[in-house]
Enzyme design. Structure first.
Site, short mmCIF file in Angstrom:
data_model
loop_
_atom_site.label_atom_id
_atom_site.label_comp_id
_atom_site.label_asym_id
_atom_site.label_seq_id
_atom_site.Cartn_x
_atom_site.Cartn_y
_atom_site.Cartn_z
N TRP A 27 0.81 -1.27 0.25
CA TRP A 27 -0.30 0.25 0.05
C TRP A 27 1.06 1.35 0.14
O TRP A 27 2.05 1.42 0.64
CB TRP A 27 -0.66 0.06 0.94
CG TRP A 27 -1.82 1.37 1.13
CD1 TRP A 27 -3.39 1.64 0.72
CD2 TRP A 27 -1.67 2.93 2.48
NE1 TRP A 27 -2.98 2.50 0.86
CE2 TRP A 27 -2.22 3.55 2.07
CE3 TRP A 27 0.04 2.95 2.82
CZ2 TRP A 27 -2.30 4.24 2.40
CZ3 TRP A 27 -0.42 3.99 3.57
CH2 TRP A 27 -1.22 5.25 3.19
N ASP B 222 -15.62 11.55 -3.19
CA ASP B 222 -15.73 10.50 -2.45
C ASP B 222 -16.33 10.21 -1.13
O ASP B 222 -17.90 9.64 -1.32
CB ASP B 222 -14.30 10.26 -3.00
CG ASP B 222 -12.89 8.74 -2.46
OD1 ASP B 222 -12.83 8.09 -1.55
OD2 ASP B 222 -12.68 9.21 -3.34
N ASP B 223 -15.49 8.96 -0.71
CA ASP B 223 -16.49 8.46 0.62
C ASP B 223 -16.89 9.48 1.54
O ASP B 223 -16.80 10.76 1.90
CB ASP B 223 -14.97 7.84 1.41
CG ASP B 223 -15.65 6.43 2.22
OD1 ASP B 223 -16.64 6.51 2.76
OD2 ASP B 223 -14.62 6.16 3.19
N LYS C 46 -16.08 5.04 -8.68
CA LYS C 46 -15.15 5.06 -7.80
C LYS C 46 -15.48 3.73 -7.23
O LYS C 46 -15.78 3.44 -5.99
CB LYS C 46 -14.56 5.72 -6.97
CG LYS C 46 -13.59 5.52 -6.67
CD LYS C 46 -11.99 6.33 -5.91
CE LYS C 46 -11.12 6.26 -5.93
NZ LYS C 46 -10.49 7.59 -4.37
N TRP C 47 -14.70 2.34 -7.74
CA TRP C 47 -15.26 1.12 -6.71
C TRP C 47 -13.91 1.27 -6.18
O TRP C 47 -12.38 0.00 -6.72
CB TRP C 47 -14.46 0.22 -8.15
CG TRP C 47 -15.41 -1.03 -7.12
CD1 TRP C 47 -15.44 -2.08 -6.95
CD2 TRP C 47 -17.05 -2.14 -7.87
NE1 TRP C 47 -16.19 -3.57 -6.22
CE2 TRP C 47 -16.89 -3.21 -7.05
CE3 TRP C 47 -18.14 -1.56 -8.64
CZ2 TRP C 47 -17.66 -4.30 -7.02
CZ3 TRP C 47 -19.39 -2.22 -8.70
CH2 TRP C 47 -18.89 -3.66 -8.04
N ASP C 48 -14.41 1.09 -4.72
CA ASP C 48 -12.57 0.85 -3.71
C ASP C 48 -13.07 -0.56 -3.17
O ASP C 48 -13.86 -1.14 -3.05
CB ASP C 48 -12.51 1.74 -3.13
CG ASP C 48 -11.99 2.50 -2.02
OD1 ASP C 48 -10.48 1.56 -2.81
OD2 ASP C 48 -11.57 2.61 -1.81
N MET C 49 -11.99 -1.38 -2.64
CA MET C 49 -12.21 -2.35 -2.36
C MET C 49 -10.62 -2.03 -0.83
O MET C 49 -9.45 -2.30 -1.20
CB MET C 49 -11.32 -3.48 -2.96
CG MET C 49 -11.42 -4.90 -2.21
SD MET C 49 -10.84 -6.27 -2.58
CE MET C 49 -11.53 -7.34 -2.15
N ASN C 50 -11.10 -2.37 0.38
CA ASN C 50 -9.51 -1.45 1.44
C ASN C 50 -9.29 -3.07 2.57
O ASN C 50 -8.81 -2.06 3.28
CB ASN C 50 -10.52 0.04 1.63
CG ASN C 50 -9.95 1.10 1.07
OD1 ASN C 50 -9.05 1.19 0.34
ND2 ASN C 50 -11.21 1.36 0.85
N ASP D 75 -2.93 5.38 -3.37
CA ASP D 75 -2.60 6.09 -2.70
C ASP D 75 -1.61 7.55 -2.14
O ASP D 75 -1.64 8.48 -1.70
CB ASP D 75 -3.27 6.31 -1.21
CG ASP D 75 -4.73 5.34 -1.18
OD1 ASP D 75 -5.92 6.00 -2.06
OD2 ASP D 75 -5.53 4.68 -0.15
#
Ligand code: DGJ
Length: 757
Positions: free
Chosen positions: A215, A384-385, A494-498, A566
């Site tokens: 990351w 965003d989020d 925006k397809w996120d995966m955290n 990021d």
């Protein structure tokens, strides 16, 4: 029709249909019974006298043959063989000793685990009757256009493997896929299903180049000699991962550079657990790369009549070094992989709110940012989020995909209409595969997360992973997203995966099927994206997994760009972006200009940050409320420069001139496909002892053409007698080169060349 067996645009329920497609395509033709060989300008030819198939691209040949034991064998992979008299038949390797069988020393195209085969197998199966010996021999073949299907059969059982080869002529790339069919009357449990193996010419001294990271430090170019033994590049994390990327390049003697040398390269199209095994097998010193589903925790029971398709595994060859290998892949991604491949679109300049507002989004604040972004020339505004559920930090809300009424009392439409009125499209962040335990969705459906009953549920970033392999979860998530897109004018997700998987249990299905979760999860994610795109044809998707954690040729069939990292520190980004560009096209690479100091605490000038970000799909992620008038003026100018050359950056050929891994300067040149424009980006990290930046010799220009040169500043040192505005020859630019007066720390410039007609 695109001949494509992968999970692309097809769900797992289509497994039996694959069989049907192949059955109609494959006719039984024993080797040797063919008539004339096709002309040597066709991409796939069968040479009956030799019992070989030649797969020709523009500059490379790949040859497969059936040997005297009726096994399918790699015969050749390398520079194009131009005459039919230059081919040889397949011949098994002689046994070295009773310990070193001929089978294990022969370059099999698709070795099953069985008989005297000791290397990495492409397929391992256990039949219900206990038989685990799989020996695959040639059965029949079909050629149609640029596709060859070769069918193998086990020597004893009706277990078949269809090997599908597709030739992409202009890009010098071949795609391999396998489909395993169980035509026996018993269950066949597949324990390893690889897509194929790429054998490079037999020899020693090869070097491996691959991409590793973590990351905030993705896609770092890593190199090492290939020695006897195995090097496994893999993900066991449920998704592609930033730690390793499913791409490789192998060069001879470690001697290839950006311009010269034979390079064999490849990439896997899969966004779940994957594995590349780079093997130098004693005793034959054969280097090969086997790739496909990771066999770790893998088990797939095939009922009689069922089949299993593997991901696509792509391979290419060039004798023009790593630079050309990358350009071939970039062209291939643009023309065959990306969703807009048939009708390419330029990537818009986007603004993203994350670094400016984190979770503190609301209508008023976003409108203020949108207004400022529009003035800079931004075309897509992405919130965003933080806009949904009870999402005020990362402890709550994931899964509750309804608009937060405190932050947006009238829903999203007033903001979207405002953004649209400023001439921008609107995009929105989601993290569809995740749930916070503190969410309505989790309280309603605690069984929807992957888990082993009674066991712990490990959280990461306070979130759990939904079991997307479950069809009810898939349908729910599709429904929620589809509704949001149907009721709001959202052009971009925006397809996120955290986080990565933990406790990958699936208690609702029989124990023997539970390990299918690794594959079915990914297939269902793909399916949701495909259905959303079909239902909303103008939709674009960005793949993000805390940055570049989900970048591969599988996800790239359904997303338009990728959040690269990021880490937006411009100096760090030079390396991250360089590594990214080894495998993936600049068009896909989303780069934002953000505020300083960066995550590292480093401050670089705004111009430097812009020029770094302008080398891919430009975005801005800064808090515009804090920008000065001078910042706005510079940014507006840079956005305008970017728009004037983005077709070249996004759709042209990239030449990496100076690597950020060597020395203290970086230079990248982009040349448009029609050769009319070129852009040179140059950076100096830190000047020492008054050393000037090295002369930069450009590449990819026409020797005799004249190029008008313009720059964004006064950094170009014009040689006496050269009239930059009138035209400088390609020959001068490529051989004499340009000198740039970069000074101090984090200096940079952009030089633009336009070919004079
Ligand atoms: C991780 C992403 O990489 C960021 O850009 C941002 O979207 C955050 N997630 C939001 O939680």
């Amino acid at each position: 029709m695109r001949w494509h067996l992968s999970h692309s645009r097809k769900g797992s329920s289509q497994r039996v249909i694959f069989l049907g497609i192949l059955a109609s395509l494959v006719v039984s033709v024993p080797v040797g019974s063919h008539g004339e060989s096709a002309k040597n300008d066709t991409p796939v030819r069968y040479l009956p006298d030799l019992k070989v198939w030649v797969l020709d691209t523009a500059r490379a040949s790949y040859e497969i043959g059936v040997n005297e034991r009726n096994e399918l064998q790699t015969v050749y992979w390398g520079e194009k063989l131009s005459s039919d008299h230059g081919f040889s038949a397949a011949r098994s390797h002689p046994e070295h000793a009773s310990f070193d069988s001929s089978e294990t020393m022969t370059n099999s195209e698709y070795p099953g685990w069985g008989g005297k085969y000791y290397n990495e197998p492409t397929l391992k199966v256990t039949l219900a009757d206990g038989d685990r010996d799989l020996v695959l021999k040639y059965a029949d073949q079909t050629i149609r256009g640029n596709t060859l299907v070769i069918r193998l059969r086990d020597i004893q059982y009706d277990l078949f493997v269809n090997l599908i080869y597709t030739v992409f002529t202009e890009e010098d790339i071949i795609r391999k896929q396998a489909e395993i069919e169980n035509r026996t009357s018993q269950v066949a449990t597949v324990e390893s299903a690889q897509s194929g193996v790429w054998n490079v010419p037999q020899g020693e001294g090869y070097r491996l180049t691959y991409l590793t990271g973590r990351w905030a430090g993705e896609t770092q170019v890593t190199r090492e000699p290939i020695n006897p033994g195995k090097k496994v590049l893999e993900s066991r994390r449920g998704t592609t991962s930033p730690e390793l990327n499913p791409w490789f390049a192998i060069d001879e003697g470690g001697e290839a550079d950006e311009q010269h040398g034979r390079v064999w390269f490849g990439a896997l199209g899969w966004s779940g657990n994957w594995k590349l095994t780079v093997e130098d097998t004693p005793p034959s010193h054969q280097v090969r790369v086997t790739g496909g589903y990771n066999d770790f925790d893998f088990s797939w029971p095939l009922q009689p009549g069922e089949s299993l398709a593997t991901p696509a595994f792509y391979g290419g060859f060039t004798k023009q070094g790593f630079g050309e290998a990358s350009r071939l892949l970039h062209r291939f991604e643009r023309s065959e992989i990306l969703p807009d491949h048939a009708h390419p679109r330029v990537r818009p300049v986007l603004y993203n709110s994350w670094e400016a507002t984190t979770f503190n989004v609301n209508e008023e604040g976003q409108k203020a940012l949108a207004e400022k972004a529009a003035k800079l020339g931004v075309e897509l505004f992405v919130m965003d989020d933080g806009w949904f559920g009870k999402r005020n930090n990362d402890h709550a809300g994931l899964g509750d995909w309804y608009v937060n009424p405190q932050k947006f009392p009238h829903g999203l439409q007033p903001l979207i209409s405002f953004v649209n009125s400023l001439g921008m499209d609107f995009g929105l962040w989601f993290e569809p595969e995740m749930v916070n335990p503190d969410s309505d969705l989790y309280r309603r459906h605690p069984d929807w997360v992957m888990n082993f009953p009674g066991g712990p549920r490990c959280e990461a970033r306070h979130q759990l992973v939904l079991n997307m392999a479950r069809d009810d979860v898939k349908e729910y998530i599709f429904g929620v997203l589809d509704k949001m897109l149907s009721t709001n004018d959202i052009k971009y997700i925006k397809w996120d995966m955290n986080r990565h998987f933990s406790e990958p249990g699936w208690p609702e299905v029989p124990v023997v099927e539970q390990k299918e979760i690794w594959v079915k999860y990914v297939r269902n994610v793909y399916e949701i994206m495909d259905r959303l795109r079909a239902a909303h044809p103008k939709l674009e998707i960005e793949s993000c997994s805390g940055g570049g954690g989900r970048v591969d040729l599988g996800i790239l069939e359904r997303v338009d760009e990728v959040w690269t990292s990021d880490n937006t520190d411009a100096f760090d980004r030079l390396r991250i972006q360089e590594g990214f560009s080894f495998a993936y096209a600049p068009k896909i690479m989303s780069d934002w200009v953000t505020d300083v100091p960066s995550l590292n605490g480093r401050s670089t000038p705004l111009k430097f940050r812009f020029l770094v970000a302008m080398q891919g799909a430009l975005g801005i992620g800064a808090n515009l409320n804090k920008w000065s008038t001078e910042d706005f003026a510079l940014a507006t100018r840079m956005v305008s420069y970017y728009k004037s050359l983005r077709e070249t950056v996004q759709g042209g050929d990239l030449y990496r001139l100076f690597s950020p891994r060597e020395g203290n300067s970086t230079a990248n040149e982009y040349v448009s496909r029609d050769g009319k424009q070129a852009a040179l980006f140059s950076f100096l990290d830190s000047q020492q002892s008054l050393w000037p930046t090295p002369t930069i010799c450009l590449r990819g220009l026409e020797e005799k053409a004249l190029y008008r040169i313009s720059t964004i500043d006064d950094k170009l040192m014009v040689p006496p007698g050269i009239r930059v505005a009138e035209g400088v020859s390609g020959s001068f630019l490529m051989h004499h080169g340009l000198d740039l007066n970069l000074r101090g720390d984090y200096d940079s410039t952009l030089v633009i060349l336009e070919r004079a007609e």
